[in-house]
Design a protein around this motif. Structure first.
Motif, mmCIF file in Angstrom:
data_model
loop_
_atom_site.group_PDB
_atom_site.id
_atom_site.type_symbol
_atom_site.label_atom_id
_atom_site.label_comp_id
_atom_site.label_asym_id
_atom_site.label_seq_id
_atom_site.Cartn_x
_atom_site.Cartn_y
_atom_site.Cartn_z
ATOM 1 N N LEU A 114 39.709 50.082 30.073
ATOM 2 C CA LEU A 114 40.430 49.500 31.194
ATOM 3 C C LEU A 114 41.292 50.607 31.785
ATOM 4 C CD1 LEU A 114 40.240 47.210 28.785
ATOM 5 C CD2 LEU A 114 41.431 45.874 30.471
ATOM 6 N N CYS A 128 35.600 39.549 30.786
ATOM 7 C CA CYS A 128 36.712 40.211 31.464
ATOM 8 C C CYS A 128 37.065 39.492 32.763
ATOM 9 C CB CYS A 128 36.396 41.676 31.728
ATOM 10 S SG CYS A 128 34.997 41.980 32.809
ATOM 11 N N HIS A 158 39.371 40.452 36.391
ATOM 12 C CA HIS A 158 39.900 41.610 37.096
ATOM 13 C C HIS A 158 40.323 41.224 38.513
ATOM 14 C CE1 HIS A 158 38.913 45.954 38.671
ATOM 15 N NE2 HIS A 158 40.196 45.679 38.729
ATOM 16 N N SER A 181 33.472 46.343 36.118
ATOM 17 C CA SER A 181 34.181 45.792 37.269
ATOM 18 C C SER A 181 34.785 46.939 38.077
ATOM 19 C CB SER A 181 35.276 44.827 36.806
ATOM 20 O OG SER A 181 35.864 44.180 37.914
ATOM 21 N N ILE A 221 37.092 48.531 35.033
ATOM 22 C CA ILE A 221 36.702 48.224 33.658
ATOM 23 C C ILE A 221 35.307 48.820 33.447
ATOM 24 C CG2 ILE A 221 36.258 46.433 31.942
ATOM 25 C CD1 ILE A 221 38.140 44.592 33.568
ATOM 26 N N LEU A 276 44.011 43.304 34.657
ATOM 27 C CA LEU A 276 42.824 43.657 33.880
ATOM 28 C C LEU A 276 42.915 42.910 32.558
ATOM 29 C CD1 LEU A 276 43.114 47.513 34.393
ATOM 30 C CD2 LEU A 276 41.360 46.067 35.436
#
Length: 150
Positions: free
Chosen positions: A96, A37, A39, A58, A45, A24
Motif C-alpha cells: 500500500l 481491498c 481504495h 488498485s 495498492i 487504503l
C-alpha cells in the motif's frame, strides 16, 4: 462509518475537508486464502507475485487535476470507492503506497522497473531512495508479506 468519524473530528470548528485523506484498506484472510481491498484517492495498492512479477491491484484516481483527488470527505464517496478481491495463492507481498511514495515510481499505469528492483531487493532501500529525493508530499508504504503456507 467514514462520514461519522469525519463529523466527530470536525464538529466543533473544522470542516470535513481538513481531515480528508486517501483511504487504503486491505483485509487478508489466511484461512480463505484471499485478500480484499478498499481504495479511495490517489494512493496505490500492488502485489508482488511468487514469480517475481508485480501487478497493480488498485490504481491512483485523481480528481479534476493531477493535484486533486477524491478523498474520504467527498460528498459522493460511494461513487469513487474502489474494491477488489483476489486469491493469495500466487502472492508473495502486498503493498500500500501513498501518492507521495509511489508518484516517482509509477508511469503509464505501471510500476517502473526501478520501483520493482528496489522492492525486490530490499523495501528499506525503497524508503531510503524516497528520503534522498526529498519529496514534499507524505510518503508512506506498507508491505505485507504472505508466507508460503497460504
Amino acid at each position: 462509518i467514514i462520514r461519522n468519524v469525519l463529523y466527530n473530528l470536525c464538529r466543533d470548528r473544522f470542516s470535513p475537508e481538513d481531515y480528508s485523506s486517501t483511504l487504503l484498506l486491505l483485509f487478508v484472510s489466511k484461512s480463505r486464502g484471499r485478500y480484499r481491498c478498499v481504495h479511495i484517492g490517489d494512493g496505490l495498492i500492488a502485489k508482488e507475485k511468487t514469480d517475481n512479477s508485480f501487478a497493480v491491484i488498485s490504481h491512483p484516481q485523481n480528481g479534476m487535476t493531477k493535484q486533486s483527488t477524491f478523498t474520504t470527505a467527498h460528498s459522493d464517496l460511494k461513487r469513487y470507492m474502489r474494491m477488489d478481491e483476489g486469491s493469495l495463492q500466487d502472492v508473495r507481498n502486498l503493498y500500500l503506497f501513498t501518492d507521495g511514495a509511489i508518484n516517482p515510481f509509477y508511469e503509464h499505469g505501471k510500476l517502473t522497473k526501478n520501483c520493482e528492483d528496489f522492492l525486490r531487493g530490499n523495501p528499506t532501500l525503497f524508503y531510503r531512495v524516497l528520503k534522498q529525493m526529498e519529496i514534499r508530499d507524505d510518503h508512506s508504504m506498507i508491505m505485507i508479506g504472505i508466507d508460503e503456507e497460504v
